[in-house]
Scaffold this motif. Structure first.
Motif, PDB file in Angstrom:
ATOM      1  N   HIS A 148      36.591  41.441  45.068  1.00 43.73           N
ATOM      2  CA  HIS A 148      37.011  41.498  43.666  1.00 43.73           C
ATOM      3  C   HIS A 148      36.118  40.655  42.775  1.00 43.73           C
ATOM      4  CE1 HIS A 148      40.606  43.850  43.966  1.00 43.73           C
ATOM      5  NE2 HIS A 148      41.153  43.068  44.862  1.00 43.73           N
ATOM      6  N   PHE A 149      36.136  40.962  41.486  1.00 44.19           N
ATOM      7  CA  PHE A 149      35.576  40.066  40.480  1.00 44.19           C
ATOM      8  C   PHE A 149      36.555  38.934  40.182  1.00 44.19           C
ATOM      9  CE2 PHE A 149      33.056  43.823  39.552  1.00 44.19           C
ATOM     10  CZ  PHE A 149      31.832  43.308  39.201  1.00 44.19           C
ATOM     11  N   GLY A 150      37.805  39.105  40.546  1.00 45.65           N
ATOM     12  CA  GLY A 150      38.838  38.187  40.105  1.00 45.65           C
ATOM     13  C   GLY A 150      38.628  36.747  40.519  1.00 45.65           C
ATOM     14  N   GLU A 151      38.063  36.528  41.705  1.00 49.54           N
ATOM     15  CA  GLU A 151      37.954  35.165  42.207  1.00 49.54           C
ATOM     16  C   GLU A 151      36.926  34.333  41.450  1.00 49.54           C
ATOM     17  OE1 GLU A 151      35.283  37.720  44.901  1.00 49.54           O
ATOM     18  OE2 GLU A 151      37.164  37.882  43.831  1.00 49.54           O
ATOM     19  N   VAL A 152      36.114  34.955  40.595  1.00 52.28           N
ATOM     20  CA  VAL A 152      35.112  34.199  39.848  1.00 52.28           C
ATOM     21  C   VAL A 152      35.362  34.284  38.341  1.00 52.28           C
ATOM     22  CG1 VAL A 152      33.332  34.394  41.606  1.00 52.28           C
ATOM     23  CG2 VAL A 152      33.538  36.185  39.894  1.00 52.28           C
ATOM     24  N   ALA A 153      36.612  34.563  37.962  1.00 55.87           N
ATOM     25  CA  ALA A 153      36.922  34.757  36.542  1.00 55.87           C
ATOM     26  C   ALA A 153      36.571  33.527  35.712  1.00 55.87           C
ATOM     27  CB  ALA A 153      38.409  35.080  36.372  1.00 55.87           C
ATOM     28  N   GLU A 154      36.783  32.338  36.251  1.00 53.52           N
ATOM     29  CA  GLU A 154      36.537  31.128  35.473  1.00 53.52           C
ATOM     30  C   GLU A 154      35.053  30.927  35.171  1.00 53.52           C
ATOM     31  OE1 GLU A 154      38.853  29.079  34.046  1.00 53.52           O
ATOM     32  OE2 GLU A 154      40.085  30.770  34.661  1.00 53.52           O
ATOM     33  N   THR A 155      34.207  31.577  35.909  1.00 54.00           N
ATOM     34  CA  THR A 155      32.775  31.476  35.652  1.00 54.00           C
ATOM     35  C   THR A 155      32.426  31.914  34.230  1.00 54.00           C
ATOM     36  OG1 THR A 155      32.319  31.936  37.969  1.00 54.00           O
ATOM     37  CG2 THR A 155      30.501  32.255  36.452  1.00 54.00           C
ATOM     38  N   TYR A 156      33.236  32.835  33.701  1.00 55.55           N
ATOM     39  CA  TYR A 156      32.892  33.422  32.418  1.00 55.55           C
ATOM     40  C   TYR A 156      33.516  32.692  31.232  1.00 55.55           C
ATOM     41  CZ  TYR A 156      31.584  36.998  35.716  1.00 55.55           C
ATOM     42  OH  TYR A 156      31.032  37.644  36.771  1.00 55.55           O
ATOM     43  N   ARG A 157      34.051  31.494  31.460  1.00 55.36           N
ATOM     44  CA  ARG A 157      34.576  30.705  30.361  1.00 55.36           C
ATOM     45  C   ARG A 157      33.461  30.454  29.335  1.00 55.36           C
ATOM     46  NH1 ARG A 157      36.347  25.519  32.680  1.00 55.36           N
ATOM     47  NH2 ARG A 157      37.879  26.842  33.685  1.00 55.36           N
ATOM     48  N   GLY A 158      33.757  30.688  28.070  1.00 53.34           N
ATOM     49  CA  GLY A 158      32.770  30.425  27.033  1.00 53.34           C
ATOM     50  C   GLY A 158      32.020  31.652  26.587  1.00 53.34           C
ATOM     51  N   THR A 159      32.223  32.799  27.247  1.00 50.70           N
ATOM     52  CA  THR A 159      31.555  34.024  26.818  1.00 50.70           C
ATOM     53  C   THR A 159      32.541  35.176  26.792  1.00 50.70           C
ATOM     54  OG1 THR A 159      29.977  35.724  27.456  1.00 50.70           O
ATOM     55  CG2 THR A 159      30.616  34.174  29.169  1.00 50.70           C
ATOM     56  N   LEU A 160      33.028  35.490  25.606  1.00 53.77           N
ATOM     57  CA  LEU A 160      34.024  36.550  25.447  1.00 53.77           C
ATOM     58  C   LEU A 160      33.449  37.909  25.800  1.00 53.77           C
ATOM     59  CD1 LEU A 160      35.691  35.406  22.096  1.00 53.77           C
ATOM     60  CD2 LEU A 160      36.576  35.128  24.429  1.00 53.77           C
ATOM     61  N   ILE A 161      32.174  38.121  25.501  1.00 53.21           N
ATOM     62  CA  ILE A 161      31.567  39.436  25.755  1.00 53.21           C
ATOM     63  C   ILE A 161      31.522  39.714  27.249  1.00 53.21           C
ATOM     64  CG2 ILE A 161      29.549  40.893  25.398  1.00 53.21           C
ATOM     65  CD1 ILE A 161      28.798  39.123  23.036  1.00 53.21           C
ATOM     66  N   LEU A 162      31.040  38.765  28.029  1.00 58.89           N
ATOM     67  CA  LEU A 162      30.924  38.968  29.465  1.00 58.89           C
ATOM     68  C   LEU A 162      32.295  39.122  30.107  1.00 58.89           C
ATOM     69  CD1 LEU A 162      28.812  39.253  31.625  1.00 58.89           C
ATOM     70  CD2 LEU A 162      28.833  36.784  31.953  1.00 58.89           C
ATOM     71  N   ARG A 163      33.270  38.368  29.624  1.00 64.44           N
ATOM     72  CA  ARG A 163      34.623  38.504  30.148  1.00 64.44           C
ATOM     73  C   ARG A 163      35.167  39.903  29.869  1.00 64.44           C
ATOM     74  NH1 ARG A 163      37.154  34.735  27.384  1.00 64.44           N
ATOM     75  NH2 ARG A 163      36.547  33.076  28.816  1.00 64.44           N
TER      76      ARG A 163
END
Length: 271
Positions: A148-163
């Protein structure tokens, strides 16, 4: 064994995306093939070979004295794979337009391998059994699957577009693939197929700063899925993909982000 269609299709753009994806995944798949002991002279079957990247990697390891057979049901992508092998002078590789359940009259293989194939199957358990049936006694069945992508969700903190891109991709694959999470359940799947418990490892592709390989991979996947997402109403209008790539690259550099791709889970057994 029921068949399913490859949900991203086989357009020229998708085939090029697969080749780009393969370059990112190559070090992980190569580790798997070396772990299972591929060596000169071995016979290898590559399941769902696509544009031929895993077949070509296996061919490098088994050498001119070995044999690699790649199988896929799509003639267009096989044409690309054959041309790439001709250009690379890999005469030990052959490709067949067929599916695993229809493959017959072949000598059992020393190793049967596949990358990103189990999640596309209507019946992963039957697929595992059919794959194991093509392996000689004492040979290897090995798979490289996606988590899943789910386990690395926090990596995208600070970028709304990538999230947002990540959420669109999750919705697309979870809605279109019945066994999207099969990479998280490989031990269970091998057990239900009455096969030995697999040996396993997991890696995460990582990039950051000006290295936008992981983000480009995500956006290119979104580009292929976009018509289906618009049709489903998940996205309401066309997206300028090149502008999206640029905006994400700007965010990644501005925030000095370390971008982590989806988990890559590899498993193998001796049959």
């Amino acid at each position: 064994m029921p068949q399913t269609e490859y949900i991203l299709g086989h357009s020229e753009r998708e085939i090029q995306r697969l080749i780009h994806q393969a370059a990112i995944l190559r070090p992980i798949t190569e580790r798997l093939l070396r772990e299972i002991g591929l060596r000169p002279g071995m016979r290898v079957l590559d399941l769902g070979c696509g544009a031929g990247d895993v077949s070509m990697l296996a061919a490098e390891l088994v050498g001119p004295s070995g044999v690699v057979m790649g199988i896929d049901r799509n003639p267009e992508v096989l044409s690309v794979a054959r041309e790439r092998c001709r250009e690379a002078k890999l005469k030990q590789v052959e490709f067949k337009e067929t599916s695993l359940e229809l493959l017959a009259d072949v000598i059992p293989f020393d190793a049967v391998v596949g990358r990103y194939v189990l999640l596309h199957q209507a019946d992963p358990i039957a697929f595992l059994r059919a794959g194991a049936a093509q392996v000689r006694p004492g040979g290897i069945l090995a798979l490289h699957e996606i988590g899943h992508f789910g386990e690395v969700a926090e990596t995208y903190r600070g970028t709304l577009i990538l999230r947002q891109v990540r959420e669109w991709l999750l919705e697309f694959f979870q809605s279109r693939l019945r066994h999207f999470d099969v990479g998280q359940r490989l031990v269970e799947q091998f057990h239900m197929a009455q096969l030995p418990q697999p040996r396993m490892f997991c890696e995460l592709p990582v990039g950051g700063g000006s290295d936008s390989t992981i983000t480009d991979w995500m956006v290119e996947t979104l580009e292929t899925a976009l018509p289906q997402l618009i049709k489903a109403g998940v996205i309401t209008e066309e997206i300028d993909i090149e502008a999206l790539k640029g905006n994400i690259a700007d965010e990644v550099q501005a925030y000095h982000l370390q971008v982590v791709g989806p988990a890559q889970i590899c498993a193998w057994i001796r049959v």
